[in-house]
Design a protein around this motif. Structure first.
Motif, PDB file in Angstrom:
ATOM      1  N   ILE A 483       0.918  -1.242  -0.071  1.00 43.23           N
ATOM      2  CA  ILE A 483       0.088   0.067   0.034  1.00 43.23           C
ATOM      3  C   ILE A 483       1.074   1.223   0.055  1.00 43.23           C
ATOM      4  CG2 ILE A 483      -1.746   1.131   1.091  1.00 43.23           C
ATOM      5  CD1 ILE A 483      -2.584  -1.466   2.238  1.00 43.23           C
ATOM      6  N   ALA A 484       0.876   2.089  -1.033  1.00 42.46           N
ATOM      7  CA  ALA A 484       1.629   3.211  -1.203  1.00 42.46           C
ATOM      8  C   ALA A 484       0.753   4.374  -1.874  1.00 42.46           C
ATOM      9  CB  ALA A 484       2.823   2.956  -2.076  1.00 42.46           C
ATOM     10  N   LEU A 485      -0.265   4.791  -1.013  1.00 43.82           N
ATOM     11  CA  LEU A 485      -1.324   5.649  -1.548  1.00 43.82           C
ATOM     12  C   LEU A 485      -0.576   7.089  -1.357  1.00 43.82           C
ATOM     13  CD1 LEU A 485      -4.737   3.921  -0.866  1.00 43.82           C
ATOM     14  CD2 LEU A 485      -3.608   4.256  -2.959  1.00 43.82           C
ATOM     15  N   ASP A 486      -1.259   8.270  -1.717  1.00 47.80           N
ATOM     16  CA  ASP A 486      -0.730   9.440  -1.722  1.00 47.80           C
ATOM     17  C   ASP A 486      -0.811   9.885  -0.365  1.00 47.80           C
ATOM     18  OD1 ASP A 486       0.344   9.556  -4.415  1.00 47.80           O
ATOM     19  OD2 ASP A 486      -1.514  10.227  -5.101  1.00 47.80           O
ATOM     20  N   THR A 487      -2.066   9.749   0.453  1.00 47.73           N
ATOM     21  CA  THR A 487      -2.501  10.499   1.554  1.00 47.73           C
ATOM     22  C   THR A 487      -2.380   9.423   2.595  1.00 47.73           C
ATOM     23  OG1 THR A 487      -4.895  10.259   1.161  1.00 47.73           O
ATOM     24  CG2 THR A 487      -3.562  11.976   0.227  1.00 47.73           C
ATOM     25  N   GLY A 489      -4.726   9.246   5.092  1.00 45.14           N
ATOM     26  CA  GLY A 489      -6.211   8.932   5.034  1.00 45.14           C
ATOM     27  C   GLY A 489      -6.213   7.681   4.492  1.00 45.14           C
ATOM     28  N   ALA A 490      -5.970   8.010   2.966  1.00 48.79           N
ATOM     29  CA  ALA A 490      -6.267   6.897   2.007  1.00 48.79           C
ATOM     30  C   ALA A 490      -5.750   5.583   2.385  1.00 48.79           C
ATOM     31  CB  ALA A 490      -5.762   7.287   0.685  1.00 48.79           C
ATOM     32  N   ASN A 491      -4.422   5.681   2.780  1.00 51.33           N
ATOM     33  CA  ASN A 491      -3.662   4.507   3.225  1.00 51.33           C
ATOM     34  C   ASN A 491      -4.250   3.847   4.527  1.00 51.33           C
ATOM     35  OD1 ASN A 491      -1.316   4.290   1.561  1.00 51.33           O
ATOM     36  ND2 ASN A 491      -0.338   5.873   2.802  1.00 51.33           N
ATOM     37  N   TYR A 492      -4.955   4.683   5.414  1.00 49.02           N
ATOM     38  CA  TYR A 492      -5.486   3.851   6.659  1.00 49.02           C
ATOM     39  C   TYR A 492      -6.714   3.312   6.208  1.00 49.02           C
ATOM     40  CZ  TYR A 492      -7.788   3.865  11.204  1.00 49.02           C
ATOM     41  OH  TYR A 492      -8.454   3.296  12.229  1.00 49.02           O
ATOM     42  N   ARG A 493      -7.579   3.956   5.222  1.00 49.72           N
ATOM     43  CA  ARG A 493      -8.768   3.185   4.827  1.00 49.72           C
ATOM     44  C   ARG A 493      -8.406   2.034   4.158  1.00 49.72           C
ATOM     45  NH1 ARG A 493     -10.931   5.348   0.825  1.00 49.72           N
ATOM     46  NH2 ARG A 493     -13.041   4.334   1.040  1.00 49.72           N
ATOM     47  N   CYS A 494      -7.491   1.920   3.287  1.00 52.96           N
ATOM     48  CA  CYS A 494      -7.017   0.728   2.552  1.00 52.96           C
ATOM     49  C   CYS A 494      -6.620  -0.300   3.595  1.00 52.96           C
ATOM     50  CB  CYS A 494      -5.817   1.009   1.577  1.00 52.96           C
ATOM     51  SG  CYS A 494      -5.644  -0.441   0.536  1.00 52.96           S
ATOM     52  N   VAL A 495      -5.877  -0.252   4.422  1.00 49.19           N
ATOM     53  CA  VAL A 495      -5.287  -1.185   5.410  1.00 49.19           C
ATOM     54  C   VAL A 495      -6.738  -1.707   6.189  1.00 49.19           C
ATOM     55  CG1 VAL A 495      -3.951  -1.430   7.650  1.00 49.19           C
ATOM     56  CG2 VAL A 495      -3.076  -0.301   5.830  1.00 49.19           C
ATOM     57  N   PRO A 503      -8.834 -10.788   5.670  1.00 49.77           N
ATOM     58  CA  PRO A 503      -7.879 -10.941   6.993  1.00 49.77           C
ATOM     59  C   PRO A 503      -6.693 -11.711   6.486  1.00 49.77           C
ATOM     60  CG  PRO A 503      -9.897 -12.126   7.368  1.00 49.77           C
ATOM     61  CD  PRO A 503     -10.205 -11.423   5.938  1.00 49.77           C
ATOM     62  N   ASN A 504      -6.782 -12.649   5.637  1.00 54.89           N
ATOM     63  CA  ASN A 504      -5.825 -13.572   5.389  1.00 54.89           C
ATOM     64  C   ASN A 504      -4.627 -12.908   4.463  1.00 54.89           C
ATOM     65  OD1 ASN A 504      -6.987 -15.880   6.483  1.00 54.89           O
ATOM     66  ND2 ASN A 504      -8.109 -16.088   4.519  1.00 54.89           N
ATOM     67  N   ILE A 505      -4.890 -11.541   4.033  1.00 51.55           N
ATOM     68  CA  ILE A 505      -3.808 -10.758   3.357  1.00 51.55           C
ATOM     69  C   ILE A 505      -2.800 -10.110   4.139  1.00 51.55           C
ATOM     70  CG2 ILE A 505      -3.514  -8.651   1.618  1.00 51.55           C
ATOM     71  CD1 ILE A 505      -5.932  -9.289   0.337  1.00 51.55           C
ATOM     72  N   LYS A 506      -1.710 -10.265   3.791  1.00 54.15           N
ATOM     73  CA  LYS A 506      -0.538  -9.529   4.601  1.00 54.15           C
ATOM     74  C   LYS A 506      -0.224  -8.161   3.993  1.00 54.15           C
ATOM     75  CE  LYS A 506       0.766 -13.334   7.025  1.00 54.15           C
ATOM     76  NZ  LYS A 506       0.256 -13.480   8.544  1.00 54.15           N
ATOM     77  N   THR A 507      -0.385  -7.137   4.843  1.00 52.72           N
ATOM     78  CA  THR A 507      -0.479  -5.890   4.289  1.00 52.72           C
ATOM     79  C   THR A 507       0.819  -5.042   4.687  1.00 52.72           C
ATOM     80  OG1 THR A 507      -1.758  -5.116   6.299  1.00 52.72           O
ATOM     81  CG2 THR A 507      -2.757  -5.293   4.201  1.00 52.72           C
ATOM     82  N   PHE A 508       1.475  -4.495   3.634  1.00 55.09           N
ATOM     83  CA  PHE A 508       2.685  -3.729   3.885  1.00 55.09           C
ATOM     84  C   PHE A 508       2.730  -2.429   3.456  1.00 55.09           C
ATOM     85  CE2 PHE A 508       3.633  -8.312   3.301  1.00 55.09           C
ATOM     86  CZ  PHE A 508       4.399  -8.552   4.195  1.00 55.09           C
ATOM     87  N   VAL A 509       2.789  -1.532   4.276  1.00 55.20           N
ATOM     88  CA  VAL A 509       2.152   0.093   3.945  1.00 55.20           C
ATOM     89  C   VAL A 509       3.377   1.105   4.299  1.00 55.20           C
ATOM     90  CG1 VAL A 509       0.948   0.127   6.161  1.00 55.20           C
ATOM     91  CG2 VAL A 509       0.308   1.643   4.261  1.00 55.20           C
ATOM     92  N   ARG A 510       3.334   1.939   3.663  1.00 54.95           N
ATOM     93  CA  ARG A 510       4.360   3.072   4.053  1.00 54.95           C
ATOM     94  C   ARG A 510       3.745   4.029   5.008  1.00 54.95           C
ATOM     95  NH1 ARG A 510       5.206   7.628  -0.965  1.00 54.95           N
ATOM     96  NH2 ARG A 510       3.026   8.249  -1.141  1.00 54.95           N
ATOM     97  N   ALA A 511       4.315   4.687   5.917  1.00 53.04           N
ATOM     98  CA  ALA A 511       3.872   5.744   6.849  1.00 53.04           C
ATOM     99  C   ALA A 511       4.796   6.964   6.505  1.00 53.04           C
ATOM    100  CB  ALA A 511       4.160   4.924   8.207  1.00 53.04           C
ATOM    101  N   HIS A 512       3.902   8.053   6.974  1.00 50.93           N
ATOM    102  CA  HIS A 512       4.433   9.373   6.814  1.00 50.93           C
ATOM    103  C   HIS A 512       5.151   9.641   8.176  1.00 50.93           C
ATOM    104  CE1 HIS A 512       4.801  13.616   5.589  1.00 50.93           C
ATOM    105  NE2 HIS A 512       4.242  13.979   6.886  1.00 50.93           N
ATOM    106  N   ASP A 513       4.740   9.365   9.177  1.00 49.75           N
ATOM    107  CA  ASP A 513       5.382   9.573  10.443  1.00 49.75           C
ATOM    108  C   ASP A 513       5.327   8.811  11.516  1.00 49.75           C
ATOM    109  OD1 ASP A 513       2.902  10.389  11.442  1.00 49.75           O
ATOM    110  OD2 ASP A 513       3.391  12.327  11.064  1.00 49.75           O
ATOM    111  N   VAL A 514       5.656   8.830  12.788  1.00 50.68           N
ATOM    112  CA  VAL A 514       5.437   7.708  13.895  1.00 50.68           C
ATOM    113  C   VAL A 514       3.870   7.611  14.005  1.00 50.68           C
ATOM    114  CG1 VAL A 514       5.998   7.175  16.457  1.00 50.68           C
ATOM    115  CG2 VAL A 514       7.713   8.178  14.873  1.00 50.68           C
ATOM    116  N   HIS A 516       1.313   8.277  12.397  1.00 51.15           N
ATOM    117  CA  HIS A 516       0.650   7.597  11.461  1.00 51.15           C
ATOM    118  C   HIS A 516       1.001   6.168  11.171  1.00 51.15           C
ATOM    119  CE1 HIS A 516       0.265   7.055   6.691  1.00 51.15           C
ATOM    120  NE2 HIS A 516      -0.887   7.096   7.277  1.00 51.15           N
ATOM    121  N   GLY A 517       2.211   5.702  11.548  1.00 55.17           N
ATOM    122  CA  GLY A 517       2.398   4.213  11.634  1.00 55.17           C
ATOM    123  C   GLY A 517       1.869   3.579  12.633  1.00 55.17           C
ATOM    124  N   LEU A 518       1.789   4.376  14.059  1.00 56.10           N
ATOM    125  CA  LEU A 518       1.348   3.581  14.710  1.00 56.10           C
ATOM    126  C   LEU A 518      -0.447   3.341  14.785  1.00 56.10           C
ATOM    127  CD1 LEU A 518       2.668   5.429  17.963  1.00 56.10           C
ATOM    128  CD2 LEU A 518       3.116   3.036  17.236  1.00 56.10           C
TER     129      LEU A 518
END
Length: 611
Positions: A483-487, A489-495, A503-514, A516-518
């Protein structure tokens, strides 16, 4: 009478001609296939007549197709092949049967050929060139595209259909002891062939799974590169000869061997070892095809040959488009599949030659058909380019054509979903394409989707946070999502959507800051990758290299900084009572060196390392 050249000299002339054509193709900007075909026409019996006996060269050139199919098997897996069974046995059988019937009927009632000749011609022209088409798909980077997967599936079934055709030819021959077509004789021969084929395929799969990994492991421990390469050649040739003795094509045996080796950890080294042999022998094969093209015969029968060629290309394309639509392929993808499968194939030379030997077909007719098939194979690269041009003109005019359609992804299994086709998503897609790993990408920018479609990548317009859109791209069968969306909020909705509905999918996502990552981790992310850490470390490494620091010292410095940063992050999260973001270890604040048991399983995701 001209003296016959030794076989070694024939191969030497072939190599010299191929090197010359490959050198000049750089200036002409054409595919290497055309260079090899031109070299074959030049030095063959209908050109300068440097090589007059083509049959001896064909015997060794056939191994080019064998090595190509072995390499294709290495890049696939049993699971991915099983997910294509709908197209292999459904689309493939329909294409062969319908095309053979239509061409055979036209040959019998319009061209006035006898029934046995019409059967052979119909089935022979229904086949396509596995070697040429797969080579063109690889050169154009379209092997993992929708039309690339469908084309490969049909070609795989055609390799099986060849067996039936070669068994059928002697049985329908007027010289047959059975006195022509006999249903009982045909049924007995096909039944015996099916049993032999099943035994051979079962033996290869069972023996490969039991023996290949231990044998390669033992050889790898000896650290002898020559023995490793020799063992690979033995596996390829052994499985090829086994299937040949069972009445199947040699290429099918090599494909099965590659498929089994793809499940081992030695596949990359094996692929590297066979690359020189594959390129050399495949080039030799294309040259033998060029040697069968007689320019004088073409000029003498130009209207007939061009008319037959046009009917073959247009007719097969139309039939494949109709059949493809019935199997849920989009009209544009079906057209591209049809254009790739429209030319004849190398097995037509074998079938028509055997028909002449059995008295089914006259030598004059077979020579004309050889010329039609040879020219059509030479046109394959241009037909593929024409398919891309059609797609760029018609597929991208309407945003609705960019939307995902469930029938276009129902053959995918264990694929990767890329959410966001920006700079990061495009890099991930490129890496997956190079390793022929199936994926589907989503983006809400029609311009980005159009860019991906122009590169023949499976990119669709859609919201990655929508349950319906995710279902249409086969999220219930996917293994992971990047998951590498632009915003944020979009990353959070997708996750959140993937975690809740799939739930069986492993999700790997980029975070803007701490923070956001949490939040992403709380939403269900498997691992979160910091947006700034790794780029900063790469820039620092480049600066340190410019400062003349040794490579080993740079690596140590970068690794120490990364470990210290992650430890500080862990302590911060523990102090605040939050869980740890960025997908790193929750149990320790300092990284520990990996033990041998940690690295024994390459598929295990080890927390404490980057995703």
């Amino acid at each position: 009478m001209r003296k016959k050249l030794p076989f070694s000299m024939c191969c030497g002339y072939c190599l010299q001609a191929s090197y010359s054509c490959l050198y000049f193709r750089k200036f002409l900007a054409v595919t290497p296939v055309l260079g090899y075909l031109a070299a074959g026409i030049l030095i063959g019996p209908y050109g300068l007549s440097i090589i007059r006996n083509v049959h001896g060269t064909k015997a060794i050139a056939e191994f080019g197709v064998v090595f190509l199919l072995f390499n294709i098997g290495l890049e696939l897996s049993v699971e991915r092949l099983s997910s294509m069974k709908k197209y292999v046995f459904g689309l493939g059988s329909a294409q062969v049967l319908v095309t053979a019937a239509v061409v055979g009927l036209i040959t019998h009632y319009v061209a006035g050929q006898a029934g046995p000749a019409a059967i052979v011609i119909g089935n022979g022209l229904a086949l396509s060139s596995t070697a040429v088409v797969l080579q063109v798909l690889q050169e154009r980077g379209e092997s993992t595209s929708r039309h690339g997967r469908a084309t490969f599936s049909v070609l795989l079934f055609q390799d099986l259909a060849v067996v039936v055709l070669l068994i059928l030819i002697p049985l329908i021959s007027p010289n047959s002891s059975k006195g022509g077509i006999g249903f009982q004789a045909i049924a007995e021969a096909l039944g015996l062939a099916a049993i032999k084929a099943a035994v051979a395929i079962t033996a290869i799969i069972a023996g490969g799974r039991l023996l290949l990994r231990p044998i390669y492991k033992q050889i790898a421990e000896n650290r002898n590169a020559e023995i490793f390469s020799a063992n690979t050649l033995l596996v390829i040739l052994g499985t090829s000869l086994l299937t040949a003795r069972a009445g199947l094509s040699m290429a099918l045996g090599a494909f099965l061997a590659g498929l089994l080796l793809a499940e081992t950890e030695f596949s990359l080294q094996v692929e590297s070892d066979i690359a020189p042999y594959r390129g050399l022998l495949l080039g030799l094969f294309f040259m033998t095809v060029g040697m069968s093209i007689d320019p004088k015969l073409l000029l003498a029968n130009f209207p007939v040959i061009m008319g037959t060629l046009g009917l073959l290309l247009v007719g097969k394309t139309i039939l494949v488009v109709i059949i493809g639509k019935l199997f849920g392929i989009s009209i544009i993808s079906a057209v591209r599949v049809g254009l790739l499968l429209a030319p004849g194939g190398e097995f037509a030379f074998v079938a028509f030659g055997e028909a002449v030997n059995q008295g089914i077909m006259t030598p004059q007719l077979s020579s004309l058909l050889f010329l039609v098939v040879g020219i059509s194979m030479a046109l394959t690269p241009w037909l593929a380019a024409g398919g891309q041009l059609i797609a760029s003109r018609f597929e991208l005019q309407d945003v609705r054509s960019l939307l995902p359609v469930e029938s276009e992804t129902d053959d995918l299994q264990g694929h990767i979903i890329i959410c966001g086709f920006g700079r990061i998503g495009q890099i991930i897609a490129q890496l997956l394409s190079e390793r022929l790993i199936p994926f589907v990408a989503l983006d809400v920018s029609s311009d980005r989707v159009a860019i991906g479609r122009s590169l023949d990548l499976p990119v669709y317009f859609g919201d990655a946070g929508s349950r319906e859109v995710l279902h249409k791209i086969g999220a219930d069968r996917a293994c992971a999502a990047a998951i590498a969306l632009d915003t944020p909020g979009a990353n959070y909705r997708c996750v959140w959507a993937l975690s809740k509905y799939f739930p069986n999918i492993k999700t790997f996502v980029r975070a803007h800051d701490v923070d956001h990552g949490l939040n992403l981790e709380k939403a269900g992310a498997t691992a979160v990758v910091p947006e700034t850490l790794e780029p900063s470390l790469q820039l620092a490494a480049a600066v340190l290299a410019q400062a003349k620091l040794p490579t080993s010292e740079i690596a140590t410095t970068i690794n120490e900084f990364r470990s210290r940063h992650l430890s500080e992050l862990a302590e911060l999260c523990e102090a605040s009572g939050s869980s740890l973001g960025y997908g790193f270890s929750r149990s320790t604040s300092k990284p520990k060196p990996p033990s041998p048991s940690d690295t024994s399983d390459d598929n295990q995701i080890i927390e404490g390392t980057l995703a």
